[in-house]
Structures are given as structure tokens and as C-alpha cells.
Design a protein around this motif. Sequence first.
Motif, PDB file in Angstrom:
ATOM      1  N   MET A 281     -42.212   5.439 -15.802  1.00 45.14           N
ATOM      2  CA  MET A 281     -41.745   4.071 -16.038  1.00 45.14           C
ATOM      3  C   MET A 281     -42.927   3.101 -16.068  1.00 45.14           C
ATOM      4  N   LEU A 282     -43.856   3.260 -15.140  1.00 43.04           N
ATOM      5  CA  LEU A 282     -45.021   2.382 -15.084  1.00 43.04           C
ATOM      6  C   LEU A 282     -45.894   2.563 -16.316  1.00 43.04           C
ATOM      7  N   GLU A 283     -46.068   3.791 -16.749  1.00 41.21           N
ATOM      8  CA  GLU A 283     -46.897   4.062 -17.924  1.00 41.21           C
ATOM      9  C   GLU A 283     -46.270   3.508 -19.196  1.00 41.21           C
ATOM     10  N   LEU A 284     -44.954   3.575 -19.313  1.00 42.90           N
ATOM     11  CA  LEU A 284     -44.297   3.025 -20.491  1.00 42.90           C
ATOM     12  C   LEU A 284     -44.507   1.514 -20.580  1.00 42.90           C
ATOM     13  N   GLU A 285     -44.538   0.848 -19.417  1.00 47.54           N
ATOM     14  CA  GLU A 285     -44.669  -0.601 -19.409  1.00 47.54           C
ATOM     15  C   GLU A 285     -46.130  -1.059 -19.414  1.00 47.54           C
ATOM     16  N   LEU A 286     -47.005  -0.287 -18.773  1.00 47.43           N
ATOM     17  CA  LEU A 286     -48.432  -0.634 -18.702  1.00 47.43           C
ATOM     18  C   LEU A 286     -49.253   0.614 -19.036  1.00 47.43           C
ATOM     19  N   THR A 358     -35.546   6.945 -31.009  1.00 52.55           N
ATOM     20  CA  THR A 358     -35.461   6.657 -32.441  1.00 52.55           C
ATOM     21  C   THR A 358     -36.874   6.460 -32.970  1.00 52.55           C
ATOM     22  N   ILE A 359     -37.225   7.200 -34.015  1.00 52.41           N
ATOM     23  CA  ILE A 359     -38.556   7.109 -34.608  1.00 52.41           C
ATOM     24  C   ILE A 359     -38.397   6.707 -36.067  1.00 52.41           C
ATOM     25  N   THR A 360     -39.028   5.615 -36.454  1.00 57.45           N
ATOM     26  CA  THR A 360     -38.987   5.184 -37.855  1.00 57.45           C
ATOM     27  C   THR A 360     -39.993   5.987 -38.663  1.00 57.45           C
ATOM     28  N   PRO A 361     -39.886   5.986 -39.986  1.00 59.50           N
ATOM     29  CA  PRO A 361     -40.821   6.780 -40.802  1.00 59.50           C
ATOM     30  C   PRO A 361     -42.291   6.444 -40.578  1.00 59.50           C
ATOM     31  N   ASP A 362     -42.583   5.224 -40.106  1.00 63.07           N
ATOM     32  CA  ASP A 362     -43.984   4.873 -39.850  1.00 63.07           C
ATOM     33  C   ASP A 362     -44.429   5.241 -38.442  1.00 63.07           C
ATOM     34  N   GLY A 363     -43.570   5.909 -37.675  1.00 62.73           N
ATOM     35  CA  GLY A 363     -43.940   6.382 -36.351  1.00 62.73           C
ATOM     36  C   GLY A 363     -43.570   5.464 -35.211  1.00 62.73           C
ATOM     37  N   THR A 364     -42.988   4.301 -35.476  1.00 60.47           N
ATOM     38  CA  THR A 364     -42.559   3.421 -34.395  1.00 60.47           C
ATOM     39  C   THR A 364     -41.491   4.130 -33.557  1.00 60.47           C
ATOM     40  N   THR A 365     -41.767   4.292 -32.278  1.00 60.67           N
ATOM     41  CA  THR A 365     -40.919   5.101 -31.405  1.00 60.67           C
ATOM     42  C   THR A 365     -40.278   4.210 -30.345  1.00 60.67           C
ATOM     43  N   THR A 366     -38.948   4.204 -30.307  1.00 61.89           N
ATOM     44  CA  THR A 366     -38.209   3.356 -29.373  1.00 61.89           C
ATOM     45  C   THR A 366     -37.333   4.218 -28.481  1.00 61.89           C
ATOM     46  N   LEU A 367     -37.369   3.935 -27.183  1.00 59.16           N
ATOM     47  CA  LEU A 367     -36.537   4.620 -26.202  1.00 59.16           C
ATOM     48  C   LEU A 367     -35.490   3.634 -25.698  1.00 59.16           C
ATOM     49  N   THR A 368     -34.232   4.082 -25.633  1.00 64.87           N
ATOM     50  CA  THR A 368     -33.157   3.232 -25.123  1.00 64.87           C
ATOM     51  C   THR A 368     -32.261   4.058 -24.209  1.00 64.87           C
ATOM     52  N   ARG A 369     -31.799   3.395 -23.161  1.00 57.68           N
ATOM     53  CA  ARG A 369     -30.761   3.983 -22.315  1.00 57.68           C
ATOM     54  C   ARG A 369     -30.019   2.848 -21.648  1.00 57.68           C
ATOM     55  N   GLY A 370     -28.752   2.689 -21.991  1.00 56.38           N
ATOM     56  CA  GLY A 370     -27.991   1.547 -21.534  1.00 56.38           C
ATOM     57  C   GLY A 370     -28.612   0.258 -22.049  1.00 56.38           C
ATOM     58  N   ALA A 371     -28.841  -0.681 -21.155  1.00 57.76           N
ATOM     59  CA  ALA A 371     -29.439  -1.970 -21.541  1.00 57.76           C
ATOM     60  C   ALA A 371     -30.965  -1.909 -21.597  1.00 57.76           C
ATOM     61  N   TRP A 372     -31.537  -0.800 -21.175  1.00 60.15           N
ATOM     62  CA  TRP A 372     -33.010  -0.667 -21.135  1.00 60.15           C
ATOM     63  C   TRP A 372     -33.543  -0.225 -22.493  1.00 60.15           C
ATOM     64  N   GLU A 373     -34.636  -0.805 -22.903  1.00 61.57           N
ATOM     65  CA  GLU A 373     -35.252  -0.438 -24.175  1.00 61.57           C
ATOM     66  C   GLU A 373     -36.756  -0.663 -24.094  1.00 61.57           C
ATOM     67  N   THR A 374     -37.522   0.244 -24.660  1.00 60.09           N
ATOM     68  CA  THR A 374     -38.961   0.046 -24.749  1.00 60.09           C
ATOM     69  C   THR A 374     -39.472   0.708 -26.030  1.00 60.09           C
ATOM     70  N   THR A 375     -40.480   0.123 -26.615  1.00 61.19           N
ATOM     71  CA  THR A 375     -41.091   0.662 -27.830  1.00 61.19           C
ATOM     72  C   THR A 375     -42.518   1.083 -27.522  1.00 61.19           C
ATOM     73  N   LEU A 376     -42.858   2.298 -27.904  1.00 56.63           N
ATOM     74  CA  LEU A 376     -44.204   2.814 -27.623  1.00 56.63           C
ATOM     75  C   LEU A 376     -45.224   2.166 -28.543  1.00 56.63           C
TER      76      LEU A 376
END
Length: 376
Positions: A281-286, A358-376
Motif C-alpha cells: 500500500m505504501l509503495e503504491l502511494e509513494l 485495468t490496463i489501457t493499450p498504452d500501458g496505463t495500469t489502474t487498480l480498483t477495489r470498492g471505493a479505492w483506486e490508484t494508477t501506477l
Amino acid sequence: MRWLPQARRLAHEVVRPESRWHSAVATVPRHHFVPRWWDSVEGVWALRVGADDPDAWLEAAYSDRTLVTRVDACHADNASPGDVLDCGTPTSSSTLPSLVVRMYRHAMIADDSHVLVTTGSGYGTALACARLGDSQVTSIDVDKHLVQLAEERLAALGERPSMQVRDITGPLPGEYDRIVSTVSVRPVPATWLSALRPGGRLVTTIAGTGLILTADKTADGGAVGRTEWDRAGFMRTRPGSTYDRPVEATWDGAARDDGEEVSTSRYPLLYPPDAWDVMSMLELELPGIEYRKREEGGTRTVWLLHPDGSWARAGTSGFLDSPTVHQSGPRRLWTELDRIRNRLNREGGLPVYGARVTITPDGTTTLTRGAWETTL
């Protein structure tokens, strides 16, 4: 050496007998790919030479553990007997067999799958060849020396997969049904999506976390999947022979200075790599935090160091005592860590495992679970 009974024992320990990976683990000579390795002993790296102690060689090679074969730019095969490295970061290894098999199983490899795997010592490549046949396997590594060694050792066993010197984050040398990376990435390279055939699957880990990411290619050229209810950690991708160490510039101050802020944490001292969900969790945010620890004279100390110059040092003399925290730089790293621990205590868990990917064709990677969301 009588290695075959050892390989069969290892297979029995790490794979169920009905698995199609059982025969591969039971028949591939792992010691052949790790004739020398670095062993961490009391804070230093000591060279182990298999031929000097065949019994210890077999015990190490057919144990379910990772064997480090390269520290910084020093490959064990090129070291001299008796060599000891005072410090250094592992840059290549033979991953513990159970984890290699778990990554392959997450890939859901079929009998007719053409797979791209990462090279390292070559042992994982050999398992894929034993399972599928070498014509269906491509193996790549950024290090020319590692690829050459693995290619020679595979050829000695009669296996000749396609071996390529490549940066796995760049263009890939073909099209594949499966891509299985035992080095970690962030984000997922767009070139993987280009190289995957329709319906193909990728399996990797997110750099700096314990998260295994699986995703299947979609019709629009992207991919969807999840972070598995499983955990693993691999070395990060590296562009050259060693890793950059951007936090070294802040280490001197972090080691001894009072910092800009001194406080007391409400929680017992934690070394984040011991709690993979918190660390993830810490690595995803920082992203990019490096962790260090020391125990000396009854005092335990943990450091968090970030490339932007932020650092935190927390220490305590008692196991359950609240640590004194020193922090400095543009961000308060320990405060962020405590915030995540607050959430864990409040909600009973963190949303990092089982998240939708979810990964878009350009590699944008998004993680979601419930109300939580983060994009790598």
C-alpha cells in the motif's frame, strides 16, 4: 552426483503429483544452473562453490529457496574461491522453485502455449522447456553474460529455446500466448500488450510490492485482470548491470540527524517488508521507498528513504514500546506509514489484494477495489 532423487523430493514438496509441472521439477537438474552462488552470512556475501562440497550443493540446489547468483555486478561464476563482498544488492538469482511454478500456474499455460519468460539463472526457462518443449519458449534478460551462461547450460541438457538479450520493458522479439516475468515492473510495459496474442495472458509483480498481477488481453489492445490473492516479491527491472541508488545522497542525514520533525508513533516499531500488505500500500502511494534496519545494543532502528530526499528514522529499545520518529524532507514518510496502519486497524484489511486491474493499450495500469483506486 545422485541429484535425481533430490529433484524428485523437491517436486514432491512444492508441486502436487497430478500437476503438469511436477515432472518438470522432478527431472530438471537445478544444481546445473547454480554451480556457484552468494550466501548472506552475518551481513556479508560469501561465495559458495558447489564442487567444493557436493552434499551442501545438492542440499542448497534442491531446497525451496532462492539462491543469489549475482550481487551488484559480481556474478558468482566469475568470483574467486574465498571471495566475500562486504555489501551489495542482489541483481540476479535462481528463484525458489515453488514460486516459479506458482507464477507459471497463474499464467494458466496450455500445452500449445508459446511463452516468453525471464532468464536469470536459466532454471525457470528449463522448467518451461520441460513442460512445453523448447520450440515454444523464448527467454530474455538484459544481461548478455547471463543469457550466454543460461544458453550454454540449457544446450548441455539438449534444450535450445530462443534466447535473447533484451530489456523486458522495451520491444519484445515476437508474439506470445503468455508472458511471465520474474522481475518486477511499474507500470506494465505497453510493449507486452503489443506482443501478446488475442486472449493472451501476462503475469508479473508490481515493483516494490508483494503484488502478483495477472491480466488477459482484451479486444481493444488493453488488458483486464486482478492482483492475485497470493504474494511474491522479485527484483526490479534494471536498465544496465546494476541498480541506481538514488537514496544514498540522503543516507548520511537519515542515519544521524534529528530531522525537521520528531514525534512518537502510536504503533510498535514495524519494518514494512515484514508486512507485505502494508508495504504494498505504501509503495503504491509513494513509489521508490528503500527500507533499512539495524539492531544494536538492544535498540532497534528502521529507516525509510525516498529518492526525493524524504527520510524517516524510527527507533525503540522495547519490543512493544512506541518508537521515537525523526523525519525530514518534502514528505513525512512515517506519517504516511502510520496512516496506512490506521486504515488497516479501522477496516481490518487493505484493498491491495484482489483488486481489479485495468490496463489501457498504452500501458496505463489502474487498480480498483470498492471505493479505492490508484494508477501506477
